[in-house]
Design an enzyme around this catalytic site. Structure first.
Site, PDB file in Angstrom:
ATOM      1  N   SER A  18       0.875  -1.183   0.000  1.00 23.63           N
ATOM      2  CA  SER A  18       0.000   0.000   0.000  1.00 23.63           C
ATOM      3  C   SER A  18       0.907   1.227   0.000  1.00 23.63           C
ATOM      4  O   SER A  18       1.788   1.326   0.870  1.00 23.63           O
ATOM      5  CB  SER A  18      -0.858   0.034   1.262  1.00 23.63           C
ATOM      6  OG  SER A  18      -1.633  -1.126   1.338  1.00 23.63           O
ATOM      7  N   THR A  20       1.323   4.002   1.344  1.00 21.31           N
ATOM      8  CA  THR A  20       0.995   4.930   2.430  1.00 21.31           C
ATOM      9  C   THR A  20       2.262   5.379   3.161  1.00 21.31           C
ATOM     10  O   THR A  20       2.192   6.015   4.200  1.00 21.31           O
ATOM     11  CB  THR A  20       0.047   4.256   3.445  1.00 21.31           C
ATOM     12  OG1 THR A  20       0.650   3.030   3.878  1.00 21.31           O
ATOM     13  CG2 THR A  20      -1.302   3.940   2.834  1.00 21.31           C
ATOM     14  N   ALA A 261       7.122  -0.822  11.364  1.00 22.11           N
ATOM     15  CA  ALA A 261       5.974  -0.161  10.755  1.00 22.11           C
ATOM     16  C   ALA A 261       6.525   1.000   9.952  1.00 22.11           C
ATOM     17  O   ALA A 261       7.730   1.287  10.003  1.00 22.11           O
ATOM     18  CB  ALA A 261       5.032   0.331  11.847  1.00 22.11           C
ATOM     19  N   LYS A 262       5.616   1.677   9.236  1.00 16.45           N
ATOM     20  CA  LYS A 262       6.118   2.742   8.372  1.00 16.45           C
ATOM     21  C   LYS A 262       6.753   3.881   9.175  1.00 16.45           C
ATOM     22  O   LYS A 262       7.528   4.653   8.656  1.00 16.45           O
ATOM     23  CB  LYS A 262       5.011   3.223   7.442  1.00 16.45           C
ATOM     24  CG  LYS A 262       4.845   2.188   6.315  1.00 16.45           C
ATOM     25  CD  LYS A 262       3.710   2.408   5.356  1.00 16.45           C
ATOM     26  CE  LYS A 262       3.740   1.307   4.302  1.00 16.45           C
ATOM     27  NZ  LYS A 262       2.466   0.945   3.735  1.00 16.45           N
ATOM     28  N   ARG A 263       6.442   3.941  10.471  1.00 14.24           N
ATOM     29  CA  ARG A 263       7.065   5.015  11.276  1.00 14.24           C
ATOM     30  C   ARG A 263       8.549   4.751  11.566  1.00 14.24           C
ATOM     31  O   ARG A 263       9.267   5.642  11.981  1.00 14.24           O
ATOM     32  CB  ARG A 263       6.289   5.237  12.578  1.00 14.24           C
ATOM     33  CG  ARG A 263       6.311   4.046  13.493  1.00 14.24           C
ATOM     34  CD  ARG A 263       5.504   4.274  14.765  1.00 14.24           C
ATOM     35  NE  ARG A 263       5.487   3.070  15.557  1.00 14.24           N
ATOM     36  CZ  ARG A 263       4.700   2.030  15.337  1.00 14.24           C
ATOM     37  NH1 ARG A 263       3.821   2.058  14.347  1.00 14.24           N
ATOM     38  NH2 ARG A 263       4.755   0.954  16.089  1.00 14.24           N
TER      39      ARG A 263
END
Ligand code: GLU
Length: 291
Positions: A18, A20, A261-263
């Site tokens: 995704s 994002t 995670a994306k963070r």
């Protein structure tokens, strides 16, 4: 041709990111496993851009995705940038397919409208569900439930549509990595959203429609989605579609044991590349559990 070589030639796997955020090492490891399995089975890999969530997806992440995947050494034979026989390969362009599947679920009585927000669900349950999986839906809007949806939706709120799970039924599958799996509907997961209040299909429905339409034979993804696989098997069944095989991968964690995670920007592929890491160095110790 014997059965084994026929099967080997028809393997179809996929990468389904995704856009994002930037891809991190966790994505790369899962996709690497997918690629290894496709190669071992003389198969084809499809890149699918899962860009349904308009509020979170950004065009710059889509272009970064191609660049980062190619840099890392991924190859795909069908995808939004290459096209192919079963496209389009971006979910935002496949709306008609999702709508048709949703209408079938509605007509067959598998789904019902629900006005509960995630907050409502969290407030109404005694104990949150294990891990970060979605909370068990208490059935507030289920037909025959405590509060009829028709009465509540008069407030003008948009509705979710939930899949009504067959309470007490076991959903079983043989995972390629973790072995036999068994989840009980109504206990391990409750009625789940398939269509959102902003008139967009939820992940669970879109992924089933696409994996079936793109003739995916094996889904390789993170083990955080094991429970979702059970949900998706119920949708496959409701739509009279054959589910693919599943292979869930252990997740990559950071130094404190938290899953990436994306963070975790410092572990994004682009930052690692800027720091001078090579793909070979990053995947040096992956071989043992890759296939
Ligand atoms: N787009 C989903 C994700 O990035 C795909 C999950 C799946 O492989 O089904 O988490």
């Amino acid at each position: 041709m014997d059965d084994i070589s026929k099967k080997a030639q028809s393997y179809r796997g996929r990468f389904a990111p995704s856009p994002t955020g930037y891809l991190h090492l966790g994505h790369a490891k899962t996709f690497w496993t997918a690629q290894q399995r496709a190669l071992a089975n003389n198969g084809v890999l499809i890149l699918r851009n899962e860009d349904l969530d308009r509020s979170r997806c950004r065009p710059e992440y889509v272009s970064a995705l191609y660049e980062d995947l190619r840099w890392f050494g991924f190859n795909w034979q069908e995808g939004p940038d290459l096209e192919g026989p079963l496209g389009p390969y971006s979910q935002s362009q496949r709306f008609a397919l999702y709508r048709a599947a949703f209408e079938r679920l509605k007509t067959a009585g598998f789904v019902y409208p629900c006005v509960c927000s995630r907050q409502d669900v969290l407030r109404s349950i005694a104990a949150p569900h294990a891990g970060d999986d979605e909370p068990l839906y208490p059935g507030t809007c289920r037909p025959g439930g405590a509060t009829p949806t028709a009465a509540k939706s008069k407030n003008g709120r948009q509705v979710n549509w939930r899949f009504r799970v067959p309470d007490g039924e076991s959903v079983e599958f043989a995972d390629g990595h973790y072995g036999p799996q068994l989840f009980v509907a109504g206990k391990d997961f409750g009625d789940f959203v398939v269509w959102r209040p902003d008139d967009v299909p939820a992940y669970q429905l879109a992924v089933v429609v696409d994996d079936a339409a793109m003739q995916i034979t094996e889904v390789v993804r993170g083990e955080d989605l094991l429970r979702s696989t059970a949900r998706q098997i119920l949708i496959f069944r409701a739509l009279s579609l054959e589910p693919p095989q599943f292979y869930h991968c252990p997740l990559v964690t950071d130094d404190s044991g938290e899953r990436l995670a994306k963070r975790h920007e410092s572990l994004s592929l682009r930052i690692l590349r800027q720091k001078g890491f090579t793909p070979e160095a990053l995947r040096m110790d992956w071989k043992a559990d890759s296939i």
